[in-house]
Design a protein around this motif. Structure first.
Motif, PDB file in Angstrom:
ATOM      1  N   GLY A 118      30.343  41.639  55.370  1.00  0.00           N
ATOM      2  CA  GLY A 118      31.714  42.096  55.521  1.00  0.00           C
ATOM      3  C   GLY A 118      32.749  41.142  54.980  1.00  0.00           C
ATOM      4  O   GLY A 118      33.933  41.482  54.913  1.00  0.00           O
ATOM      5  N   ASP A 119      32.330  39.916  54.613  1.00  0.00           N
ATOM      6  CA  ASP A 119      33.283  38.964  54.041  1.00  0.00           C
ATOM      7  C   ASP A 119      32.527  37.991  53.142  1.00  0.00           C
ATOM      8  O   ASP A 119      31.302  38.048  53.009  1.00  0.00           O
ATOM      9  CB  ASP A 119      34.048  38.218  55.142  1.00  0.00           C
ATOM     10  CG  ASP A 119      33.127  37.525  56.143  1.00  0.00           C
ATOM     11  OD1 ASP A 119      32.045  37.046  55.726  1.00  0.00           O
ATOM     12  OD2 ASP A 119      33.479  37.458  57.329  1.00  0.00           O
ATOM     13  N   TYR A 120      33.287  37.085  52.531  1.00  0.00           N
ATOM     14  CA  TYR A 120      32.687  36.155  51.576  1.00  0.00           C
ATOM     15  C   TYR A 120      31.609  35.280  52.227  1.00  0.00           C
ATOM     16  O   TYR A 120      30.558  35.024  51.640  1.00  0.00           O
ATOM     17  CB  TYR A 120      33.765  35.255  50.968  1.00  0.00           C
ATOM     18  CG  TYR A 120      34.722  35.965  50.037  1.00  0.00           C
ATOM     19  CD1 TYR A 120      34.344  37.119  49.362  1.00  0.00           C
ATOM     20  CD2 TYR A 120      36.011  35.463  49.825  1.00  0.00           C
ATOM     21  CE1 TYR A 120      35.219  37.768  48.503  1.00  0.00           C
ATOM     22  CE2 TYR A 120      36.896  36.100  48.966  1.00  0.00           C
ATOM     23  CZ  TYR A 120      36.496  37.253  48.313  1.00  0.00           C
ATOM     24  OH  TYR A 120      37.365  37.890  47.467  1.00  0.00           O
ATOM     25  N   GLU A 121      31.867  34.805  53.439  1.00  0.00           N
ATOM     26  CA  GLU A 121      30.912  33.909  54.103  1.00  0.00           C
ATOM     27  C   GLU A 121      29.586  34.608  54.363  1.00  0.00           C
ATOM     28  O   GLU A 121      28.508  34.048  54.117  1.00  0.00           O
ATOM     29  CB  GLU A 121      31.502  33.388  55.413  1.00  0.00           C
ATOM     30  CG  GLU A 121      30.588  32.391  56.125  1.00  0.00           C
ATOM     31  CD  GLU A 121      31.204  31.822  57.394  1.00  0.00           C
ATOM     32  OE1 GLU A 121      30.520  31.054  58.086  1.00  0.00           O
ATOM     33  OE2 GLU A 121      32.379  32.159  57.687  1.00  0.00           O
ATOM     34  N   VAL A 181      33.519  33.781  43.562  1.00  0.00           N
ATOM     35  CA  VAL A 181      32.710  33.579  44.769  1.00  0.00           C
ATOM     36  C   VAL A 181      31.227  33.568  44.418  1.00  0.00           C
ATOM     37  O   VAL A 181      30.469  32.685  44.826  1.00  0.00           O
ATOM     38  CB  VAL A 181      33.011  34.672  45.814  1.00  0.00           C
ATOM     39  CG1 VAL A 181      32.005  34.599  46.970  1.00  0.00           C
ATOM     40  CG2 VAL A 181      34.429  34.520  46.342  1.00  0.00           C
ATOM     41  N   LEU A 182      30.804  34.558  43.637  1.00  0.00           N
ATOM     42  CA  LEU A 182      29.389  34.640  43.266  1.00  0.00           C
ATOM     43  C   LEU A 182      28.976  33.464  42.381  1.00  0.00           C
ATOM     44  O   LEU A 182      27.874  32.922  42.514  1.00  0.00           O
ATOM     45  CB  LEU A 182      29.116  35.963  42.557  1.00  0.00           C
ATOM     46  CG  LEU A 182      29.200  37.214  43.452  1.00  0.00           C
ATOM     47  CD1 LEU A 182      29.139  38.480  42.612  1.00  0.00           C
ATOM     48  CD2 LEU A 182      28.090  37.210  44.489  1.00  0.00           C
ATOM     49  N   LYS A 183      29.862  33.061  41.489  1.00  0.00           N
ATOM     50  CA  LYS A 183      29.536  31.934  40.616  1.00  0.00           C
ATOM     51  C   LYS A 183      29.375  30.632  41.400  1.00  0.00           C
ATOM     52  O   LYS A 183      28.585  29.770  41.032  1.00  0.00           O
ATOM     53  CB  LYS A 183      30.631  31.751  39.562  1.00  0.00           C
ATOM     54  CG  LYS A 183      30.578  32.741  38.412  1.00  0.00           C
ATOM     55  CD  LYS A 183      31.662  32.425  37.394  1.00  0.00           C
ATOM     56  CE  LYS A 183      31.592  33.381  36.212  1.00  0.00           C
ATOM     57  NZ  LYS A 183      32.655  33.087  35.212  1.00  0.00           N
ATOM     58  N   ASN A 184      30.139  30.498  42.479  1.00  0.00           N
ATOM     59  CA  ASN A 184      30.153  29.232  43.217  1.00  0.00           C
ATOM     60  C   ASN A 184      29.133  29.166  44.347  1.00  0.00           C
ATOM     61  O   ASN A 184      29.004  28.126  45.001  1.00  0.00           O
ATOM     62  CB  ASN A 184      31.552  28.982  43.793  1.00  0.00           C
ATOM     63  CG  ASN A 184      32.553  28.642  42.703  1.00  0.00           C
ATOM     64  OD1 ASN A 184      32.218  27.983  41.724  1.00  0.00           O
ATOM     65  ND2 ASN A 184      33.788  29.107  42.867  1.00  0.00           N
ATOM     66  N   SER A 231      36.679  42.131  50.628  1.00  0.00           N
ATOM     67  CA  SER A 231      37.586  42.155  49.481  1.00  0.00           C
ATOM     68  C   SER A 231      36.844  41.808  48.196  1.00  0.00           C
ATOM     69  O   SER A 231      35.940  40.973  48.180  1.00  0.00           O
ATOM     70  CB  SER A 231      38.714  41.147  49.708  1.00  0.00           C
ATOM     71  OG  SER A 231      39.485  40.992  48.535  1.00  0.00           O
ATOM     72  N   LEU A 232      37.275  42.477  47.098  1.00  0.00           N
ATOM     73  CA  LEU A 232      36.719  42.170  45.782  1.00  0.00           C
ATOM     74  C   LEU A 232      37.569  41.160  45.018  1.00  0.00           C
ATOM     75  O   LEU A 232      37.224  40.781  43.900  1.00  0.00           O
ATOM     76  CB  LEU A 232      36.587  43.448  44.951  1.00  0.00           C
ATOM     77  CG  LEU A 232      35.485  44.422  45.371  1.00  0.00           C
ATOM     78  CD1 LEU A 232      35.548  45.677  44.523  1.00  0.00           C
ATOM     79  CD2 LEU A 232      34.116  43.774  45.268  1.00  0.00           C
ATOM     80  N   ASP A 233      38.655  40.715  45.640  1.00  0.00           N
ATOM     81  CA  ASP A 233      39.497  39.715  44.985  1.00  0.00           C
ATOM     82  C   ASP A 233      38.692  38.438  44.764  1.00  0.00           C
ATOM     83  O   ASP A 233      38.060  37.912  45.689  1.00  0.00           O
ATOM     84  CB  ASP A 233      40.726  39.399  45.841  1.00  0.00           C
ATOM     85  CG  ASP A 233      41.654  40.601  45.979  1.00  0.00           C
ATOM     86  OD1 ASP A 233      41.540  41.519  45.144  1.00  0.00           O
ATOM     87  OD2 ASP A 233      42.471  40.607  46.926  1.00  0.00           O
TER      88      ASP A 233
END
Length: 569
Positions: free
Chosen positions: A30-33, A64-67, A57-59
């Motif tokens: 549900g989130d980046y984490e 995010v995926l690269k890091n 969010s897709l912002d």
């Protein structure tokens, strides 16, 4: 200087497709984490393809995926390529991630099995963590060969092919120390301007930098360097640069100082760090010759000496010429490092070959167990064919703690009771002897009160002191029965007593052994086994059949009839 290389992780093109179809996916985020945690978890399992239903969010999703790989260096070091595809509807996105690894799950299993096998041979029960780290380091450096073709990258490659780039060296160091429960980390950065990876290791309360690949010299001549062994951040930073985004522990304690505090003379000598002693630092040509002459007495294969930068090449040549006057020396090779880790001195490393090599060292102690009030005399011999030469005054001896033991010129004096392992070294050969010093009461017990059919038990090179549990091993119906805890805790087993079932429980790795008292039935991982003699309680100690339990945890048991001793390896 060898080139270094770190595996680069290539992220493929991000594709976003909007669709009204939403297929069922295995993982939810549900989130980046949550997204990062799922990706890293699957990568640790070497999953090549997995899908995530993402409702956040897709912002900045691409960043995010690269890091993500920067969050875990271990995962980063095992991944060669990552790609993903995103399809989205109004409420969620489906992220399909594809990963290529430098090692397959099957190879990971094979590597782990091989690591377990190696550790069972190179790690002894009496070793402290410092000695375990050195044993792992030496194994990797001696058996590994740096891959100058940049073809092999993993610890599996280093184990199976015998070669890898720095990535494989660092991963093997990490995995071996991790299995020994020694805190270890991976550190990424550069070395002399090129991408590089190495390790940090924690001993006691201190962290140190360890670079096994840079301690494996090129060309590979079978030598071990300790130049990059257990360094501070200041020392490693002389030619290594740590990635700025890494959050690593501080490393400020000099390993030399730490070993001096611990009185670990053996490790100081073996790693060459004793060159930082004042007596091993030459300020003049005369002092250099004196140090070399003193050190050659023990016929080491390597000598390391710090020397003042004012000493000329002619002075160094003169020192080596003095050594070559010893008729037992065949060849001396050497290398000079411009600066030690302080930057103030140069370092001379000599590699010595001898005309004759003894077949073995023989250490002759009258007994193995002594009253600490007594003075012990011993002799040491070098065996050359049929000839035995007394080298007692020439052999190098490493008592582990000079505050507890004094050993000099064939005489040993105890300062404290305890079990001691002494390493005798001469011309590249070594022999470890275990002796036990007991206080007068304990010594009287084992000499006066032991049963007629008593036996000794020796685990690797260490005799077990049974006086502390007030119960000696006995032989019953041809089987050796031992106090369970006294023996198997030395073998790093977890031993406990279950009062409710009147059973002894031994845990070793994935093996669990249950031995009920007064029963000929025992259980190994739930499977029933029949004992020749039942376990029983004597003097409030559970006595168990030694061979059964030892072999259940994959140890070899040998009976030495001459010395009435059970040997466990």
């Amino acid at each position: 200087m060898k080139r270094t290389f770190k595996v680069l992780n290539i992220l493929l093109i991000l594709v976003v497709v909007f669709t009204l179809n939403d297929n069922a996916l295995a993982y939810e985020a549900g989130d980046y984490e949550e997204l990062e945690n799922i990706v890293l978890e699957q990568m640790r399992k070497y999953n090549p393809n997995f899908k995530i239903n993402y409702t956040g969010s897709l912002d900045n999703i691409e960043e995010v995926l690269k890091n993500i790989l920067k969050k875990d260096i271990y995962v980063n070091s095992n991944v060669s390529k990552v790609g993903w595809e995103i399809t989205s509807n109004r409420n969620s996105s489906n992220i399909n991630i594809n990963v290529s690894y430098i090692i397959t799950p099957q190879e990971r299993m094979e590597a782990d099995k091989k690591i377990d096998e190696i550790l069972s041979h190179i790690i002894k029960p009496y070793m402290n963590d410092h000695e375990k780290v050195k044993a792992v380091h030496d194994y990797i450096v001696l058996r590994g060969k740096y891959d100058t073709s940049f073809t092999y990258y993993s610890d599996y490659d280093l184990l199976v092919e015998g070669t890898s780039v720095c990535n494989g060296y660092a991963l093997l160091t990490y995995n071996m120390l991790n299995k020994l429960n020694i805190p270890v980390k991976l550190v990424s950065g550069t070395a002399e301007g090129e991408n590089h990876i190495w390790n940090m290791v924690k001993l006691g309360t201190h962290w140190f930098h360890l670079d096994t690949s840079w301690n494996d010299p090129l060309p590979d001549k079978g030598n071990i360097s300790y130049k990059y062994y257990m360094l501070t951040e200041k020392e490693i930073s002389m030619d290594h640069t740590i990635d700025e985004e890494l959050n690593i522990p501080k490393s400020t304690k000099r390993y030399y100082d730490y070993l001096k505090e611990l009185s670990y003379d053996k490790l100081l000598a073996e790693t060459g760090l004793d060159m930082y002693d004042e007596v091993n630092t030459a300020k003049s040509e005369t002092e250099l010759i004196s140090i070399l002459s003193r050190k050659i007495k023990y016929r080491p294969l390597k000598i390391s000496v710090r020397f003042d930068k004012s000493i000329t090449q002619d002075g160094i040549n003169n020192g080596m010429s003095q050594l070559l006057r010893n008729d037992y020396i065949s060849v001396i090779e050497y290398c000079i490092t411009d600066s030690d880790n302080t930057g103030e001195w140069s370092v001379l490393d000599l590699f010595i070959k001898y005309k004759e090599t003894p077949e073995k060292i023989i250490v002759d102690f009258p007994k193995k167990v002594y009253n600490i009030a007594s003075e012990v005399n011993f002799r040491v011999y070098a065996q050359y064919g049929d000839m035995k030469t007394d080298i007692t005054k020439d052999v190098l001896i490493y008592p582990y703690d000079r505050n507890k033991l004094n050993v000099y010129n064939g005489t040993l004096k105890f300062k404290e009771a305890g079990n001691y392992n002494l390493l005798f070294e001469f011309q590249g050969l070594n022999e470890t002897v275990s002796i036990t010093g007991l206080n007068s009461e304990a010594f009287k017990y084992i000499t006066d009160k032991k049963p007629d059919n008593y036996v000794n038990v020796k685990v690797y090179d260490q005799y077990i002191d049974f006086s502390s549990v007030n119960q000696w091993p006995i032989i019953e119906k041809g089987r050796t029965m031992v106090p369970l805890r006294a023996v198997f805790e030395v073998l790093n087993c977890n031993v406990k007593w279950e009062e409710s079932t009147k059973s002894a429980v031994v845990e070793f790795g994935s093996t669990k052994i249950i031995i009920p008292a007064d029963s000929t039935t025992a259980y190994i991982n739930g499977k029933i086994n029949t004992l020749d003699v039942p376990a029983k309680i004597v003097n409030n100690r559970i006595m168990v059949p030694l061979r059964f339990v030892s072999e259940a945890i994959d140890k070899t048991v040998i009976w030495d009839d001459e010395n009435k001793t059970v040997l466990i390896y």
